[in-house]
Design an enzyme around this catalytic site. Structure first.
Site, PDB file in Angstrom:
ATOM      1  N   GLU A  38       4.284   3.710  -7.537  1.00  0.00           N
ATOM      2  CA  GLU A  38       3.286   3.256  -6.579  1.00  0.00           C
ATOM      3  C   GLU A  38       1.985   4.072  -6.664  1.00  0.00           C
ATOM      4  O   GLU A  38       2.019   5.307  -6.599  1.00  0.00           O
ATOM      5  CB  GLU A  38       3.885   3.339  -5.163  1.00  0.00           C
ATOM      6  CG  GLU A  38       2.952   2.882  -4.060  1.00  0.00           C
ATOM      7  CD  GLU A  38       2.459   1.456  -4.216  1.00  0.00           C
ATOM      8  OE1 GLU A  38       3.287   0.569  -4.508  1.00  0.00           O
ATOM      9  OE2 GLU A  38       1.260   1.222  -4.059  1.00  0.00           O
ATOM     10  N   THR A  80       0.712  -4.523  -6.020  1.00  0.00           N
ATOM     11  CA  THR A  80       1.993  -4.371  -6.718  1.00  0.00           C
ATOM     12  C   THR A  80       2.459  -5.698  -7.308  1.00  0.00           C
ATOM     13  O   THR A  80       2.942  -5.757  -8.435  1.00  0.00           O
ATOM     14  CB  THR A  80       3.112  -3.873  -5.776  1.00  0.00           C
ATOM     15  OG1 THR A  80       2.634  -2.786  -5.007  1.00  0.00           O
ATOM     16  CG2 THR A  80       4.337  -3.444  -6.556  1.00  0.00           C
ATOM     17  N   HIS A 195       2.285   5.428  -1.159  1.00  0.00           N
ATOM     18  CA  HIS A 195       1.488   4.256  -0.782  1.00  0.00           C
ATOM     19  C   HIS A 195       0.484   4.668   0.279  1.00  0.00           C
ATOM     20  O   HIS A 195       0.802   5.479   1.150  1.00  0.00           O
ATOM     21  CB  HIS A 195       2.422   3.165  -0.243  1.00  0.00           C
ATOM     22  CG  HIS A 195       1.758   1.828  -0.106  1.00  0.00           C
ATOM     23  ND1 HIS A 195       0.824   1.559   0.865  1.00  0.00           N
ATOM     24  CD2 HIS A 195       1.904   0.684  -0.813  1.00  0.00           C
ATOM     25  CE1 HIS A 195       0.418   0.306   0.740  1.00  0.00           C
ATOM     26  NE2 HIS A 195       1.060  -0.245  -0.275  1.00  0.00           N
ATOM     27  N   ASP A 254       1.327   1.245 -10.894  1.00  0.00           N
ATOM     28  CA  ASP A 254       1.114  -0.190 -10.630  1.00  0.00           C
ATOM     29  C   ASP A 254      -0.358  -0.555 -10.440  1.00  0.00           C
ATOM     30  O   ASP A 254      -0.793  -1.617 -10.836  1.00  0.00           O
ATOM     31  CB  ASP A 254       1.989  -0.692  -9.472  1.00  0.00           C
ATOM     32  CG  ASP A 254       1.688  -0.051  -8.121  1.00  0.00           C
ATOM     33  OD1 ASP A 254       0.942   0.946  -8.055  1.00  0.00           O
ATOM     34  OD2 ASP A 254       2.221  -0.560  -7.104  1.00  0.00           O
ATOM     35  N   HIS A 255      -1.134   0.349  -9.832  1.00  0.00           N
ATOM     36  CA  HIS A 255      -2.563   0.090  -9.578  1.00  0.00           C
ATOM     37  C   HIS A 255      -3.161   1.370  -9.025  1.00  0.00           C
ATOM     38  O   HIS A 255      -2.451   2.349  -8.807  1.00  0.00           O
ATOM     39  CB  HIS A 255      -2.752  -1.073  -8.600  1.00  0.00           C
ATOM     40  CG  HIS A 255      -1.920  -0.944  -7.357  1.00  0.00           C
ATOM     41  ND1 HIS A 255      -2.204  -0.045  -6.349  1.00  0.00           N
ATOM     42  CD2 HIS A 255      -0.761  -1.553  -6.986  1.00  0.00           C
ATOM     43  CE1 HIS A 255      -1.297  -0.130  -5.407  1.00  0.00           C
ATOM     44  NE2 HIS A 255      -0.385  -1.023  -5.763  1.00  0.00           N
TER      45      HIS A 255
HETATM   46  C1  GP9 Z   1       5.535  -3.223  -0.858  1.00  0.00           C
HETATM   47  C2  GP9 Z   1       5.078  -2.411  -2.002  1.00  0.00           C
HETATM   48  C3  GP9 Z   1       3.652  -2.014  -1.843  1.00  0.00           C
HETATM   49  O1  GP9 Z   1       6.756  -3.822  -1.039  1.00  0.00           O
HETATM   50  O2  GP9 Z   1       5.313  -3.037  -3.197  1.00  0.00           O
HETATM   51  O3  GP9 Z   1       2.810  -3.078  -2.036  1.00  0.00           O
HETATM   52  P1  GP9 Z   1       1.282  -2.919  -2.373  1.00  0.00           P
HETATM   53  O4  GP9 Z   1       0.556  -2.807  -1.064  1.00  0.00           O
HETATM   54  O5  GP9 Z   1       1.088  -1.696  -3.189  1.00  0.00           O
HETATM   55  O6  GP9 Z   1       0.952  -4.157  -3.112  1.00  0.00           O
HETATM   56 MN    MN Z   2       1.616  -0.922  -5.051  1.00  0.00          MN
END
Ligand code: GP9
Ligand code: MN
Length: 412
Positions: A38, A80, A195, A254-255
């Site tokens: 994340e 994500t 996150h 992921d980003h």
């Molecule tokens: C939530 C997690 C975070 O299930 O994948 O999502 P994001 O806000 O990073 O897209």
């Molecule tokens: Mn994410």
């Protein structure tokens, strides 16, 4: 209509890259651990806050792995879910909104489905509600056999923080679920603790916060450090469970976690006067680590993006990608071209960064005196995005009949 798919296929196949003969099939039949980290950006790798290492485990792991230091996330508002979509399909997500919501029931030829047809059991482990990002619907579409969502985990107030189950507990509990799965498996793990807004209990803070005008950036470092620790423990547990040797591990960010809203603090941290559009693009780099037990480490400076993961992994598993429709290419291919397109049309090559309609010299970060260097790539970046959109908006893969059984050894 169905003639459009022929046009798109001709377009993507002109860009097909032959596998690297030394690596094709090296991970055939092995379990695949796909670990989505994340909000992990590359700037924290081999970096520190007040002398405290931020990612000691990943720093060490990458030395024993194939590591891509010029690897970009290509996500947009779908965050994500965009990264999941891109990795599964080697297609781009949408320029706005989330393809997980708008085109959840299209026909795709996704990795879980392809691997399923080649003897794999596929699953996702993620301690959030199954409907978040419409995952329950999309995972079905993509061909996953099973989604272990929050209901598969024991979540209490004590073992949670921020968005939910803490990464360390998440990985610990995932081991038990893993042991029940048939092998070989292809399993994606989606971490959560790192996150926004990067909350963490004092007991889990292994390094100090940074000190700037951005609380977000300040808190980011201890949560990244925690995630790094959780992944380290996971590797220990995998070894203990006897699942290490016969597996391959793909870890990627992921980003971004820190948006342009925090540029002032970011400039201070990176010891720069300001964050230019050039820097902003370079900050979209996320780590990609491909760890294959028994293989020596090697760092690659080739430019690539999340769209390249599907062909790269398929070739490692010994599956041909010649007949598939993919917008990325195998990062290990001797023919691989250093090139990544971001969803907003910005792009990166070995020598150039195109950002905010400006052509930058990648080596100096200065505007190119002759901006025509970028010109040949501008229409190409646009076509990549447009053809991919065409597939999604027209649900064109319903006219595509890949024979995934033929995917076997044709390129060996
Ligand atoms: C939530 C997690 C975070 O299930 O994948 O999502 P994001 O806000 O990073 O897209
Ligand atoms: Mn994410």
């Amino acid at each position: 209509d169905s003639s459009d798919i022929v046009e798109v296929k001709n377009y993507t196949q002109a860009n097909h890259k032959e596998p690297n003969p030394d690596l094709f099939g090296v991970a055939e039949g092995k379990n695949v651990f796909m670990i989505s980290l994340e909000s992990l950006q590359s700037f924290v790798i081999d970096n520190d806050v007040y002398g405290q290492e931020i990612t000691p485990f990943l720093n060490q792991l990458k030395e024993e792995s194939y590591y891509f230091e010029n690897f970009y996330h290509q996500t947009e508002q779908g965050k994500t879910s965009d990264s999941e979509f891109i990795v599964a399909n080697s297609l781009f997500g949408r320029s706005s909104g989330a393809v997980f919501f708008t085109h959840a029931q299209n026909d795709y030829n996704a990795l879980p489905e392809i691997l399923g047809e080649n003897g794999y059991y596929s699953s996702v482990m993620h301690a959030n509600n199954r409907t978040f990002w419409n995952r329950d619907v999309v995972y079905n579409t993509l061909g996953y056999d099973r989604f272990f969502d929050v209901d598969s985990y024991e979540v209490t107030e004590e073992n949670s923080v921020g968005w939910g189950l803490k990464d360390k507990e998440f990985f610990e509990q995932s081991i038990d679920l893993l042991k029940e799965q048939p092998q070989p498996f292809y399993t994606k793990f989606i971490t959560l603790t790192n996150h926004f807004p990067f909350e963490l209990g004092e007991e889990d803070k292994m390094i100090e916060e940074y000190d700037s005008n951005s609380g977000t950036l300040n808190r980011y470092f201890p949560t990244v450090r925690y995630m790094d620790y959780a992944v380290e423990q996971f590797f220990e547990d995998i070894k203990e469970a006897g699942l290490y040797e016969d597996s391959i591990f793909i870890l990627y960010g992921d980003h971004y976690g820190i948006s342009d809203n925090h540029n002032r603090a970011m400039a201070m941290y990176l010891d720069k006067e300001e964050i230019t559009p050039f820097d902003s693009v370079q900050l979209q780099r996320v780590p990609l680590i491909i760890h294959i037990p028994g293989h020596e480490g090697e760092t690659f400076d080739t430019v690539g993006g999340q769209i390249d993961i599907k062909p790269t992994l398929m070739h490692l598993l010994g599956l041909s990608t010649k007949e598939d429709i993919q917008f990325g290419s195998d990062l290990f291919s001797p023919e691989h071209e250093s090139y990544a397109v971001l969803r907003n049309g910005n792009f990166i090559t070995d020598d150039l960064v195109y950002a905010s309609n400006t052509c930058y010299d990648k080596h100096t970060g200065e505007e190119m005196e002759d901006p025509s260097s970028c010109e040949e790539f501008i229409p190409r970046a646009q076509s990549d995005l447009e053809y991919s959109d065409k597939i999604i908006y027209g649900d064109l893969l319903r006219f595509f009949e890949p024979d995934n059984d033929m995917f076997d050894r044709s390129e060996e």
